[in-house]
Motif scaffolding. Structure first.
Motif, short mmCIF file in Angstrom:
data_model
loop_
_atom_site.label_atom_id
_atom_site.label_comp_id
_atom_site.label_asym_id
_atom_site.label_seq_id
_atom_site.Cartn_x
_atom_site.Cartn_y
_atom_site.Cartn_z
N VAL A 204 8.27 6.21 9.66
CA VAL A 204 8.27 6.51 8.23
C VAL A 204 7.57 5.40 7.46
N ALA A 205 7.86 4.15 7.85
CA ALA A 205 7.21 3.01 7.19
C ALA A 205 5.70 3.07 7.36
N PHE A 206 5.27 3.47 8.56
CA PHE A 206 3.84 3.61 8.81
C PHE A 206 3.21 4.67 7.91
N LEU A 207 3.88 5.81 7.81
CA LEU A 207 3.33 6.90 7.00
C LEU A 207 3.22 6.50 5.53
N VAL A 208 4.23 5.77 5.05
CA VAL A 208 4.19 5.29 3.66
C VAL A 208 3.00 4.36 3.46
N GLY A 209 2.84 3.42 4.42
CA GLY A 209 1.71 2.49 4.32
C GLY A 209 0.38 3.20 4.37
N ALA A 210 0.28 4.21 5.25
CA ALA A 210 -0.98 4.95 5.37
C ALA A 210 -1.29 5.72 4.09
N TRP A 211 -0.25 6.28 3.45
CA TRP A 211 -0.45 7.04 2.22
C TRP A 211 -1.01 6.13 1.12
N TYR A 212 -0.40 4.96 0.99
CA TYR A 212 -0.89 4.00 -0.01
C TYR A 212 -2.32 3.56 0.32
N GLN A 213 -2.61 3.37 1.61
CA GLN A 213 -3.94 2.90 1.99
C GLN A 213 -5.02 3.93 1.69
N ARG A 214 -4.69 5.20 1.84
CA ARG A 214 -5.65 6.25 1.50
C ARG A 214 -6.02 6.18 0.02
N GLY A 215 -5.04 5.86 -0.81
CA GLY A 215 -5.34 5.68 -2.23
C GLY A 215 -6.30 4.53 -2.46
N ALA A 216 -6.09 3.44 -1.72
CA ALA A 216 -6.99 2.28 -1.85
C ALA A 216 -8.39 2.64 -1.39
N GLU A 217 -8.51 3.47 -0.34
CA GLU A 217 -9.82 3.89 0.15
C GLU A 217 -10.55 4.73 -0.89
N ARG A 218 -9.80 5.59 -1.57
CA ARG A 218 -10.43 6.43 -2.61
C ARG A 218 -10.98 5.57 -3.74
#
Length: 597
Positions: free
Chosen positions: A171-185
């Motif tokens: 779950v922690a990984f998925l949260v981090g990945a979601w935030y990182q996708r925002g940073a990529e955008r």
């Protein structure tokens, strides 16, 4: 397919093409080290239980196994990393070659001038090694994932409820990945400003612009613009990355609390006989490992995602030439270029508008250019002269209307086949920093190393003296890229470019678009007269020579003069015919002649 998925596939495929054996060896050892490393908590449990049972022999064997697993895991990871390093090093060269090939396949200038293409290219150039680093990140992410899986399995042997700890890590990984996708955008959204800032930086350091920058006191203005652009880019990216870091931190905090809860849970089971001290040590070691691996896994997979997105841009660029060809008018046949021009070239209501331009650069241009003729294009700046030349080179396609060669629509002739029969000299010529003979010889790659052909080309354009001007003759390296390279003046570089245009002996179309802008009027007149004589020798195959110039005194040699004004053809005829009409051409000619008196 998502950009990240496409990027990861491209990175792995590129690595396999580069060195499949080392890739499998390196990735296999790194991933395998995760399995071996994951066994540490189990051996720790065996050591403590053997000690508590008083068995010196079993305790010693368990301790040796613990030490051996540590040494083996470290050795496998180190050797694997070295093997992947060799693959990465070679991959960077492979990726650069692939990018060059992809760019070369974009046949038209509007393709490479596209903002989407330029923004993507700027991002790729900012991370040129993202493909190789993506492979490295994928191997270590797989290693950490396996190690985490082994730790989860060990926790489950103590009590099934402890599987909640690795679930929490996911779950922690998925949260981090979601935030990182925002940073990529945000990174993609700010790429345009980043490219503008890079252009300001390049301009500030460009020696060619140095004089004007200093005379007009522009460095301060460039610095202001550069700083403003970067403040915008960095501000938005820092805010996005801060949010991503906060998301990762919350995930790690949740895992930390879960780890403490797991320890407390097992500690309560020990007095009841439902768990041993060895189990408690295993949970401590495996839980601590899971905690540490969660942080590393989140960072590694986040890094892998970011690199995969970056690698996806390589994939986008690799497929871009096909998309650009589809967006342009497709070539509808595979006929070859004509062996000779028998009748001439017809411009049929040719209109062309640059993307985003308010008005067309050319509008309804209709003219017939006879085979074997010398044609001059004249007009004020922005009249559309260079645009017409680029249309004849198939660097752009008409927005409407068409161009026909002996009655065949130019779109029906494959681009490469048509360009094989062209040559030209241009105002915005390239300065190929090669040996002098090569900088000229690339005008006809088939005879690049034929020194006699290079000398003949230089003689034809009136620059046979170049060989005597250079310290090592035509073997002299040109440009600052070489330690012993020789710098040329603007006029010398332009003459080298003219030599390049004379390398092909039998072009159907010779285009000279302001090729003498860096030369004086007398030199230009001499060169144009030389090319007019050469055009006469090529009349048998219908060779057409087109001259573009601002100096009207040189166009008198032309058989046909086309006068453009604001993208429209306003007059055409010979010099004498146009002068007798006392129209636009005559007024411009007399005005320029008066200026020389």
């Amino acid at each position: 397919m998502s950009r990240a998925g496409a990027g990861l596939r491209l990175a792995l495929a590129t690595a396999a093409r580069t060195d499949r054996r080392r890739l499998l060896l390196g990735a296999g050892l790194i991933v395998g080290s995760g399995v071996v490393g994951g066994s540490f908590p189990l051996w720790s449990k065996y050591v403590i239980e053997a000690v508590l049972d008083g068995g010196a022999g079993p305790a010693a064997l368990a301790a040796v196994a613990l030490a051996a697993s540590w040494v083996l895991a470290m050795g496998m990871s180190n050797v694997g990393a070295l093997a992947l390093y060799d693959v990465r090093d070679a991959m960077d060269i492979t990726a650069q070659r692939a990018l060059i090939r992809a760019t070369a396949r974009v046949q038209r200038l509007d393709g490479v001038e596209s903002p989407a293409y330029q923004d993507t290219l700027a991002l790729v150039r900012a991370e040129p090694d993202c493909l190789s680093r993506c492979v490295d990140a994928a191997a270590w992410s797989a290693c950490l994932l396996l190690q985490t899986t082994v730790a989860a399995g060990l926790l489950a042997t103590v009590h099934p409820v402890l599987l909640g700890l690795p679930v929490l890590a996911v779950v922690a990984f998925l949260v981090g990945a979601w935030y990182q996708r925002g940073a990529e955008r945000v990174e993609v959204a700010t790429s345009g400003d980043e490219r503008l800032a890079a252009a300001q930086f390049t301009l500030a350091l460009d020696p060619a612009a140095g004089a004007e920058l200093r005379v007009f006191q522009l460095p301060g203005e460039l610095l202001r613009r550069h700083a403003a652009l970067w403040r915008s880019v960095v501000g938005r990216r820092v805010a996005a990355e801060t949010g991503a870091a906060l998301g990762r931190s919350l995930g790690l905090l949740a895992v930390s609390l879960g780890f403490l809860a797991a320890l407390a849970f097992v500690a309560l089971l020990v007095p009841r006989g439902r768990a041993t001290l060895g189990d408690l040590l295993l949970v401590y070691a495996a839980g601590q490992q899971a905690y540490m691996l969660t942080g590393s896994s989140v960072l590694a997979t986040t890094r892998l995602y970011r690199l995969a997105v970056a690698a996806g841009r390589h994939h986008w660029l690799a497929e871009y030439p096909e998309r650009a060809a589809v967006e342009a008018s497709p070539e509808v046949s595979h006929r070859s270029a004509p062996a000779a021009v028998l009748d001439g070239i017809e411009l049929q209501s040719v209109t062309f508008r640059y993307p985003g331009a308010e008005r067309p650069a050319l509008s309804g241009v209709t003219a017939r250019i006879p085979a074997g003729s010398v044609v001059a294009l004249v007009g004020h700046n922005g009249a559309g002269k260079s645009t017409l030349v680029k249309l004849l080179c198939k660097l752009y396609e008409p927005s409407s209307g068409g161009i026909a060669v002996d009655g065949t629509d130019l779109r029906e002739i494959p681009t490469d086949a048509w360009r094989d029969r062209l040559t030209g000299g241009f105002q915005d010529f390239a300065r190929f920093e090669l040996r002098a003979r090569e900088s000229v010889g690339v005008g006809d790659l088939a005879v690049l190393d034929d020194l006699a052909r290079v000398r003949a080309a230089l003689d034809r354009c009136g620059y046979g003296g170049l060989e005597r001007e250079l310290p090592a003759g035509l073997d002299t390296p040109l440009g600052a890229v070489f330690p012993d390279g020789v710098g040329l003046s603007g006029g010398q570089w332009q003459r080298v470019a003219l030599g390049r245009s004379a390398m092909r002996r039998d072009p159907l179309l010779l285009l000279l678009d302001e090729p003498t802008a860096s030369l004086d009027a007398q030199a230009e007149d001499d060169i144009f007269r030389t090319y007019a004589k050469l055009a006469a020798t090529g009349a048998a195959d219908g060779r057409i020579t087109m001259l573009v110039t601002h100096r009207f005194s040189t166009v008198r040699v032309a058989d046909l003069i086309l006068v453009l004004d604001s993208g429209r053809l306003v007059e055409s005829g010979s010099h004498d015919e146009l002068m007798s009409r006392a129209g636009v051409y005559a007024r411009m000619y007399r005005a320029q002649a008066d200026g020389y008196r």
